[in-house]
Design an enzyme around this catalytic site. Structure first.
Site, PDB file in Angstrom:
ATOM      1  N   ASP A 270      48.929  28.227  40.875  1.00  0.00           N
ATOM      2  CA  ASP A 270      48.737  28.764  39.538  1.00  0.00           C
ATOM      3  C   ASP A 270      49.467  27.847  38.549  1.00  0.00           C
ATOM      4  O   ASP A 270      50.248  26.970  38.932  1.00  0.00           O
ATOM      5  CB  ASP A 270      49.207  30.224  39.445  1.00  0.00           C
ATOM      6  CG  ASP A 270      48.445  30.951  38.342  1.00  0.00           C
ATOM      7  OD1 ASP A 270      47.870  30.261  37.459  1.00  0.00           O
ATOM      8  OD2 ASP A 270      48.419  32.188  38.337  1.00  0.00           O
TER       9      ASP A 270
HETATM   10  C1  BGC Z   1      46.592  32.340  35.376  1.00  0.00           C
HETATM   11  C2  BGC Z   1      45.462  32.041  36.334  1.00  0.00           C
HETATM   12  C3  BGC Z   1      44.517  31.035  35.730  1.00  0.00           C
HETATM   13  C4  BGC Z   1      45.286  29.808  35.322  1.00  0.00           C
HETATM   14  C5  BGC Z   1      44.409  28.720  34.733  1.00  0.00           C
HETATM   15  C6  BGC Z   1      47.220  31.087  34.809  1.00  0.00           C
HETATM   16  O1  BGC Z   1      48.119  31.364  33.794  1.00  0.00           O
HETATM   17  O2  BGC Z   1      47.557  33.119  36.038  1.00  0.00           O
HETATM   18  O3  BGC Z   1      44.807  33.239  36.688  1.00  0.00           O
HETATM   19  O4  BGC Z   1      43.500  30.717  36.633  1.00  0.00           O
HETATM   20  O5  BGC Z   1      46.258  30.165  34.360  1.00  0.00           O
HETATM   21  O6  BGC Z   1      43.921  29.067  33.501  1.00  0.00           O
END
Ligand code: BGC
Length: 697
Positions: A270
């Protein structure tokens, strides 16, 4: 024969990829393990020269947040034609519930209980993503969520692992199609592995802790289902589980996910998660953090730059070995090959994508079916061609209808309630009364003036889109701002005139008094770009509502976490015995049970029976005694008796839907693997025990 050909192909592929790896410098390898955001280029014509250079030099091998046929083609061309090894980029984006065409939020879509529809919206989203030049989407989100304080419940398929697993299969098939290399397929990335939904007190980014049994019975199954469906990538959660951050969780990533579940795909962190291992307190510097993640089997570092900056040092300090880096690079390159990128890096993103009549038709259909009619006293709905006073800050709010993860959907493509009602030919007068989240009551008086002249008052209330989703936990689950005051004033002024509430939210709101005072309540969640038309279709009776809530709807925040799959306990509630499990100030039951949702029909279930076999065939007769055609959803629950370990009072084992004309009857058949030992079956329209037929087997 087929198997041998595939094996041969795999061997050739691995050899080819190994040859490529042998030519790579360490910096080029780490580039393949890096994914960087290109947000600043989303609206602009070009990514900045600095990043272009990083791609040209091979320092960055993957991007997120860049989309559109033009920009993605340009950047892919730099990677493929100007970098030394000509390796194409993974280009990822969050298309949680649609890309250009925005569908209902996942929590709402789960309430269709229709895997074919779940797959269809993912298919269309994948086609639009691929049209936009993307080859990966960070979806589906598969975190079982039982805590509406947590904003990310909006992105999830709700509280139940059986539903989450069916959702996982449908979404994975939809995004990836049968051929991952297809010009309109993208790699799915199931997230957030695992147990993120159980965070402490529903507060975003907090810790999680739980028993092995809970993990395996509740939180792991949707990921198992995604792996079985062939999901190409998985994203570990930001959170720690019992003290071990998921980004560094060797046991859960290596032993469970890779070995036990057999996941062979790519693990993408993440956003910034490797660097956050320092905040978790498990790494002393970036090199240690990078080493922990690599050892746990993380392939792609999203946004930390920890692999690029930390792994060279980690190698020097003997914290990692080059073979471990190579193994991660191999998995990334295999995915690029599976996506067909080496054969033709420009196969996706050939032309610009926009919302079409066809995609709108799907959004309207699914949007309509995601609306949950919570209450409908005296069959106030459907409306009989009345004059409407439409009051509330969410009546004329097309952009909010996108919900918290609107993909690349544009506000101007979204139809709000007011427009939907006007398009349906209703006579409508509107005043917002208050804003979504301020205390300003100066607009209330003019809103109340509309009530006198109206046959029915429609209150459009709830949350703004960004009050749910990531980093949007709430401790109070009432109406934000001064909306409750507005509603109370309207109820007073209406003096018995019907008041219908359309409630928008990314979670069930704890609004028992609003519900009890309204004549009808439609939970609209965030229905997507065709919201207004979908809502008008249901309010006018063009379509009978059929959505169900995929989460238990609490009466009070203090009941949370609330879910139907509770274990019985030694002192289950008995109203005649004080020393049994209960609250002294609120009932144990939710305001609306999991699965609740009214229709314009009137269904009765009877004659529950089981035909032997493997699986067992569970049959129930369904009659629509109402005057309108409608669709009923029926759930099959099991209660396992006398197991060595206590089993939940209800475990969901199946669901099905049956559409019946007025006064028609039919039979619904659900299947069930024969349970071990004694068990009781329950079949009915929701998890409300009083609504269920039962049978011992
Ligand atoms: C979120 C994810 C997401 C990623 C990319 C993160 O802050 O937790 O769910 O896929 O950002 O945008």
């Amino acid at each position: 024969m087929k198997k041998r050909t595939i094996r041969l192909h795999c061997r050739e592929l691995v050899e080819q990829i190994n040859r490529l790896i042998a030519q790579m410098t360490l910096a080029e390898k780490l580039g393949q393990l890096t994914m960087t955001a290109a947000d600043y280029a989303v609206t602009g014509p070009l990514i900045t020269p600095v990043s272009e250079d990083a791609i040209r030099s091979g320092a960055i091998g993957n991007l997120l947040n860049l989309y559109g046929a033009g920009p993605t083609h340009r950047i892919q061309k730099i990677a493929v034609e100007e970098s030394r090894l000509r390796i194409p980029l993974l280009l990822g984006f969050d298309a949680l519930h649609g890309q250009r065409t925005v569908f209902p939020i996942p929590l709402a879509e789960a309430g269709l209980f229709d895997p074919a529809a779940w797959e269809a919206t993912a298919r269309l989203a994948a086609e639009e993503c691929a049209g936009d030049g993307l080859n990966m989407t960070f979806a589906p989100m598969l975190d079982v969520s039982r805590d509406p304080r947590w904003g990310r419940i909006a992105e999830s398929p709700g509280e139940d692992p059986f539903v989450g697993s069916a959702f996982a299969r449908a979404k994975t098939r939809g995004f990836q199609s049968a051929d991952l290399a297809g010009t309109n397929a993208v790699s799915a990335c199931a997230k957030h592995y695992v147990a993120y939904g159980a965070i402490n007190a529903g507060r975003e980014y907090a810790s999680t802790d739980m028993s092995e049994a809970m993990l395996r019975e509740v939180y792991l199954p949707p990921f198992r289902a995604a792996v079985e469906a062939g999901v190409a990538a998985i994203m570990p959660a930001f959170t720690d589980l019992s003290g071990i951050p998921m980004t560094a969780h060797v046991h859960l990533l290596q032993n469970v996910l890779r070995e036990e579940l057999g996941f062979e795909g790519v693990l993408v962190t993440d956003y910034h998660a490797i660097a956050e291992l320092l905040n978790h307190g498990v790494a002393g510097d970036l090199a240690e953090a990078a080493a922990l993640a690599l050892k746990a089997g993380i392939d792609i570092d999203m946004m930390s730059d920890a692999y690029r900056l930390g792994l060279p040092q980690a190698l020097q300090r003997n914290l990692v070995a080059m073979e471990e880096i190579d193994a991660a690079v191999r998995r990334v390159l295999v995915l690029k090959e599976r996506l067909g990128l080496f054969a033709d890096p420009y196969r996706r993103g050939r032309s610009d994508v926009s919302v079409t009549a066809q995609s709108r038709a799907l959004a309207r259909d699914v949007g309509t079916r995601s609306l949950v009619l919570l209450k409908n006293d005296a069959n106030i709905l459907p409306l009989a061609a009345p004059k409407l006073a439409v009051i509330g800050p969410l009546a004329d709010a097309g952009g909010e209808m996108r919900g918290p993860w609107g993909g690349a959907g544009r506000s101007e493509d979204c139809v709000g309630v007011l427009q939907g009602l006007t398009d349906a030919g209703l006579i409508v007068r509107h005043a917002p009364g208050v804003a979504i989240d301020t205390g300003d009551l100066s607009g209330v008086a003019s809103a109340l003036e509309l009530c006198a002249d109206a046959d029915v008052i429609l209150l459009c209330l709830g949350e703004a889109a960004l009050m749910s989703g990531e980093a949007a936990s709430r401790a109070y689950l009432g109406l934000p701002g001064a909306q409750q005051e507005l509603a109370d004033a309207v109820f007073e002024k209406a003096g018995g005139k019907p008041v219908v509430v359309v409630l928008f939210s990314g979670r069930p709101l704890a609004v028992p008094s609003l519900v009890s005072r309204a004549h009808a309540v439609l939970a609209a969640w965030f229905p997507g770009c065709e919201a207004g038309h979908a809502i008008a279709d249901v309010l006018t009776g063009k379509v009978s509502p059929s959505g169900r809530t995929a989460v238990s709807w609490p009466r009070a925040v203090g009941q949370i976490p609330i879910f139907f799959g509770e274990r019985p306990g030694g002192r289950p509630f008995n109203p005649k015995d004080h020393f049994t499990s209960h609250y002294s100030d609120v009932e144990n039951t939710p305001l609306f049970a999991f699965g609740h949702g009214l229709t314009y029909g009137d269904f009765a279930l009877s004659n529950l029976r089981v035909e032997p076999g493997n699986p067992l065939r569970v049959k129930v007769d369904v009659e629509n005694r109402g005057a309108r055609a409608a669709e009923e959803t029926v759930f099959l629950f099991l209660n396992q008796k006398c197991a060595g370990v206590t089993r939940p009072v209800l475990e969901l084992k199946g669901f099905g839907r049956i559409a019946l004309a007025a006064n028609a009857r039919g039979t619904l058949t659900l299947t069930l693997p024969p349970p071990e030992g004694r068990a009781e079956l329950f079949v009915g329209p929701s998890a409300d025990l009083t609504s269920l037929l039962s049978l011992s087997i």
